[in-house]
Design a protein around this motif. Structure first.
Motif, PDB file in Angstrom:
ATOM      1  N   SER A 126       0.872  -1.101  -0.151  1.00 40.31           N
ATOM      2  CA  SER A 126       0.117  -0.096  -0.092  1.00 40.31           C
ATOM      3  C   SER A 126       0.864   1.118  -0.054  1.00 40.31           C
ATOM      4  CB  SER A 126      -0.864  -0.141   1.235  1.00 40.31           C
ATOM      5  OG  SER A 126      -0.146  -0.014   2.543  1.00 40.31           O
ATOM      6  N   SER A 184      -4.421   5.537   6.434  1.00 40.93           N
ATOM      7  CA  SER A 184      -4.916   5.712   5.270  1.00 40.93           C
ATOM      8  C   SER A 184      -4.052   6.520   4.269  1.00 40.93           C
ATOM      9  CB  SER A 184      -6.222   6.094   5.518  1.00 40.93           C
ATOM     10  OG  SER A 184      -7.066   6.304   4.398  1.00 40.93           O
ATOM     11  N   ASN A 185      -4.826   7.637   4.066  1.00 39.97           N
ATOM     12  CA  ASN A 185      -4.033   8.537   2.988  1.00 39.97           C
ATOM     13  C   ASN A 185      -4.035   9.922   3.615  1.00 39.97           C
ATOM     14  OD1 ASN A 185      -6.443   9.193   3.293  1.00 39.97           O
ATOM     15  ND2 ASN A 185      -7.319   8.956   1.145  1.00 39.97           N
ATOM     16  N   HIS A 192      -8.982   4.563   0.646  1.00 40.15           N
ATOM     17  CA  HIS A 192      -7.834   4.465  -0.244  1.00 40.15           C
ATOM     18  C   HIS A 192      -6.504   4.679   0.148  1.00 40.15           C
ATOM     19  CE1 HIS A 192     -11.758   3.827  -2.484  1.00 40.15           C
ATOM     20  NE2 HIS A 192     -11.000   3.056  -3.371  1.00 40.15           N
ATOM     21  N   GLY A 212      -4.507   5.679  -4.448  1.00 47.52           N
ATOM     22  CA  GLY A 212      -5.936   5.378  -4.945  1.00 47.52           C
ATOM     23  C   GLY A 212      -6.588   3.952  -4.981  1.00 47.52           C
ATOM     24  N   ARG A 213      -5.537   2.989  -4.121  1.00 49.75           N
ATOM     25  CA  ARG A 213      -5.794   1.768  -4.223  1.00 49.75           C
ATOM     26  C   ARG A 213      -6.517   1.261  -2.902  1.00 49.75           C
ATOM     27  NH1 ARG A 213      -0.754   0.841  -6.289  1.00 49.75           N
ATOM     28  NH2 ARG A 213      -0.480   0.509  -4.000  1.00 49.75           N
ATOM     29  N   GLU A 214      -7.541   0.445  -2.643  1.00 48.40           N
ATOM     30  CA  GLU A 214      -7.866  -0.073  -1.584  1.00 48.40           C
ATOM     31  C   GLU A 214      -6.938  -0.695  -0.647  1.00 48.40           C
ATOM     32  OE1 GLU A 214     -11.648  -2.100  -0.744  1.00 48.40           O
ATOM     33  OE2 GLU A 214     -12.680  -1.215  -2.315  1.00 48.40           O
TER      34      GLU A 214
END
Lengths: 249, 249
Positions: free
Chosen positions: A111, A209-210, B180, B184-186
């Motif tokens: 990720s 997360s982001n 995400h 942008g990926r899960e």
């Protein structure tokens, strides 16, 4: 003076070759004795501890495990390459890494990296933490303490928490042996894994997360004394023994 | 606004019947939305969740286990009384309590209490956290969030860390499912055990020894959304299954 938490916000997306300590010093003021927690993923990216899946040739064992786990065999090969001792190989790989940490999929992560790239934990996280301390001292003249964090599941409880995989300028464990309680008796709980308590809360601040907060500073933290034997030896670890037995079934 | 950590220092030695929330409000200012972490031991003392060893009659099983563990059979009986499911009974008792937490010696503690007295975890720690929230609201008119902490060992890593056993005004787990990453990926890591990350760092602030800081306030903490399934169900928990199998050898 109360402890203050300073998230390091606004770092660019880190690339191989970036001077991560310098980028952090550009964004936040560093104080003497700060504890700087850095996510292993962002440190590994700066050092290029990454592989492209397409470059990996899985061996027979990786193919076997990949079938059992429902994973890409190239990913499993990368996990095996990082592992010193496989504790269980399904429904997920749980293994001990060369530097002692036990984790699911050996901490190999896909990720927050570009498609087809996987990211490994730093091979020598204690050395990495030392190096970050030294680089920050070069830049700022300030002596700080550093923890490199990973995110990890645990037994009995759902969900991941932050843990420490590397540290510098401190002991991993605060050792209370010989201390007394409020009533003057010797304590039964004598070892506190302080680096993991910092890493856990740093992980909350970072978010998973982001949010793009890969580092956190703890200011005005007290000191503690102890030792660095953060990992059980295999023969001390009853969970490990039990899981290894289970593997035979 | 950065998170601020406020240790609750200067509480008296807590006795049964003390109004712990009121005593805390006398010492520190409470702000709306504060997260107040309280050590289960001090909460249990205020409620009288204690037993005197001399009043306990150990049964046969307690005597058997006490021999294997080298412990006082009356202490072991108290541990059995708190336990819903014994996972291993030696070299120490690891069991699941009625409220779901899995811990060594069922969290029964004999430090920081008078000789011959043992202290149990609160029997309904979620209810306790709710009650503390309500009492603080009565006193101050402020809505806060509460975590009740215990100190616990873990697999693979030496040393104890703080964990949450009760919480109110928040979800135990921050649930990222559907979120995400920066590309942008899960996300693959989707559940973060936020209450345990707070409890861990609160435990560092409290210290284990004779510092007398049984509560900590986290100010300006963000919110998260998720769920309260903090404990694995037995059938989901591979460590538990393995340890139970080991017991048969």
């Amino acid at each position: 003076m109360n402890i203050e938490i300073v998230p390091v916000e606004g770092l660019p997306i880190i690339q191989k070759g970036d001077d991560l300590p310098a980028l952090i010093c550009n964004i936040v003021e560093i104080n003497e004795n700060d504890i700087l927690c850095i996510a292993s993923s962002v440190y590994s990216k700066s050092k290029g501890y990454c592989r492209t899946l397409s470059s990996i040739e899985p061996e027979i064992r990786a193919n076997d495990i990949a079938k059992k786990c429902g994973e890409d065999p190239r990913f499993i090969q990368a996990v095996l390459d990082e592992s010193e001792d496989i504790i269980i190989d399904h429904p997920f790989i749980l293994s001990q890494l060369k530097h002692g940490h036990v984790g699911v999929r050996a901490g190999v992560d896909n990720s927050n990296v570009e498609d087809g790239i996987i990211i490994m934990l730093p091979p020598d996280p204690i050395g990495s933490a030392d190096e970050i301390c030294e680089r920050i001292y070069e830049i700022t003249g300030k002596k700080i303490r550093v923890i490199i964090t990973d995110t990890c599941g645990r037994s009995f409880r759902r969900g991941q928490t932050g843990v420490a995989i590397g540290w510098s300028g401190m002991s991993a464990i605060h050792d209370y042996r010989g201390d007394h309680d409020l009533f003057g008796r010797e304590l039964e709980i004598t070892e506190e894994a302080v680096v993991d308590e910092f890493a856990a809360f740093a992980n909350f601040i970072m978010g998973e997360s982001n949010r793009g907060v890969p580092a956190v500073i703890f200011r005005n933290s007290p000191y503690w004394e102890g030792h660095n034997e953060l990992y059980f030896k295999p023969e001390e670890d009853i969970t490990r023994a039990a899981l290894k037995d289970l593997k035979r079934f």
